[in-house]
Motif scaffolding. Structure first.
Motif, short mmCIF file in Angstrom:
data_model
loop_
_atom_site.label_atom_id
_atom_site.label_comp_id
_atom_site.label_asym_id
_atom_site.label_seq_id
_atom_site.Cartn_x
_atom_site.Cartn_y
_atom_site.Cartn_z
N PRO A 82 1.03 -1.18 0.08
CA PRO A 82 0.01 0.11 -0.14
C PRO A 82 0.73 1.28 -0.01
O PRO A 82 1.91 1.18 0.57
N THR A 83 0.39 2.34 -0.58
CA THR A 83 1.13 3.50 -0.83
C THR A 83 0.68 4.22 0.82
O THR A 83 -0.47 4.36 1.40
N ARG A 84 1.57 5.26 1.02
CA ARG A 84 0.97 6.20 2.11
C ARG A 84 -0.18 6.45 2.23
O ARG A 84 -0.41 7.18 1.23
N GLY A 85 -1.05 6.49 3.28
CA GLY A 85 -2.18 7.17 3.22
C GLY A 85 -3.28 6.44 2.76
O GLY A 85 -4.55 6.80 2.85
N GLU A 86 -3.02 5.27 2.28
CA GLU A 86 -3.98 4.31 1.51
C GLU A 86 -5.04 3.84 2.61
O GLU A 86 -4.49 3.26 3.56
N ASP A 87 -6.41 3.57 2.26
CA ASP A 87 -7.23 3.04 3.34
C ASP A 87 -6.75 1.35 3.47
O ASP A 87 -6.74 0.76 2.29
N ARG A 88 -6.52 0.91 4.75
CA ARG A 88 -6.33 -0.40 4.70
C ARG A 88 -7.31 -1.29 4.13
O ARG A 88 -7.22 -2.31 3.82
N GLY A 89 -8.54 -0.76 4.09
CA GLY A 89 -9.64 -1.90 3.55
C GLY A 89 -9.46 -2.31 2.18
O GLY A 89 -9.59 -3.25 1.87
N LYS A 90 -8.68 -1.45 1.28
CA LYS A 90 -8.28 -1.71 0.12
C LYS A 90 -7.35 -2.88 -0.08
O LYS A 90 -7.18 -3.62 -0.86
N HIS A 91 -6.70 -3.16 1.20
CA HIS A 91 -5.77 -4.28 1.21
C HIS A 91 -6.37 -5.34 2.21
O HIS A 91 -5.24 -6.33 2.71
N LEU A 133 0.34 -7.53 8.80
CA LEU A 133 0.46 -6.06 9.58
C LEU A 133 1.04 -4.89 8.75
O LEU A 133 2.04 -5.15 8.04
N LEU A 134 0.45 -3.77 9.02
CA LEU A 134 0.91 -2.82 8.57
C LEU A 134 2.27 -2.22 9.04
O LEU A 134 2.40 -2.53 10.51
N PRO A 135 3.01 -1.42 8.46
CA PRO A 135 4.34 -0.93 9.21
C PRO A 135 3.91 -0.15 10.57
O PRO A 135 4.81 -0.57 11.55
N ARG A 136 3.04 0.44 10.84
CA ARG A 136 2.82 1.00 12.04
C ARG A 136 2.44 -0.13 13.24
O ARG A 136 2.83 0.16 14.33
N GLU A 137 1.75 -1.10 12.75
CA GLU A 137 1.45 -2.05 13.58
C GLU A 137 2.76 -2.78 13.71
O GLU A 137 2.95 -3.29 15.08
N ARG A 138 3.51 -3.06 12.91
CA ARG A 138 4.99 -3.71 13.29
C ARG A 138 5.96 -2.91 14.11
O ARG A 138 6.55 -3.43 15.15
N LEU A 139 5.71 -1.58 14.06
CA LEU A 139 6.46 -0.82 15.00
C LEU A 139 6.16 -1.13 16.49
O LEU A 139 6.75 -0.96 17.40
N GLN A 140 4.97 -0.96 16.51
CA GLN A 140 4.39 -1.25 17.93
C GLN A 140 4.96 -2.77 18.54
O GLN A 140 5.18 -2.96 19.82
N LEU A 141 5.16 -3.71 17.68
CA LEU A 141 5.74 -5.01 18.19
C LEU A 141 7.22 -4.90 18.23
O LEU A 141 7.68 -5.43 19.27
#
Length: 76
Positions: free
Chosen positions: A20-29, A62-70
């Protein structure tokens, strides 16, 4: 629905779903995230992405921000 064995869904599916590109809706993926849930490589995929500091893409569902939390030191 995908089986829990065989090739990783990202290896045989549309590669655009996992990048996904930055700011894209997670729903698309959502299809990529759902495919990752049944992937036999999910745990190894997430572990690699966190250890390597992957900043882009969906890894192990997981998206990048979710992995950062891990990756945070205080993460359980």
């Amino acid at each position: 629905m995908l089986a829990a064995t065989g090739p990783a869904p990202c290896a045989v599916g549309d590669p655009e779903l996992w990048w996904p590109t930055r700011g894209e809706d997670r729903g698309k993926h959502a299809d990529a995230v759902a495919a990752c849930r049944v992937c036999p490589a999910r745990v190894a995929c997430v572990a690699y992405a966190v250890a390597a500091g992957e900043r882009h893409g969906i890894w192990g569902g997981l998206l990048p921000r979710e992995r950062l939390q891990l990756a945070r030191p205080d993460a359980a």
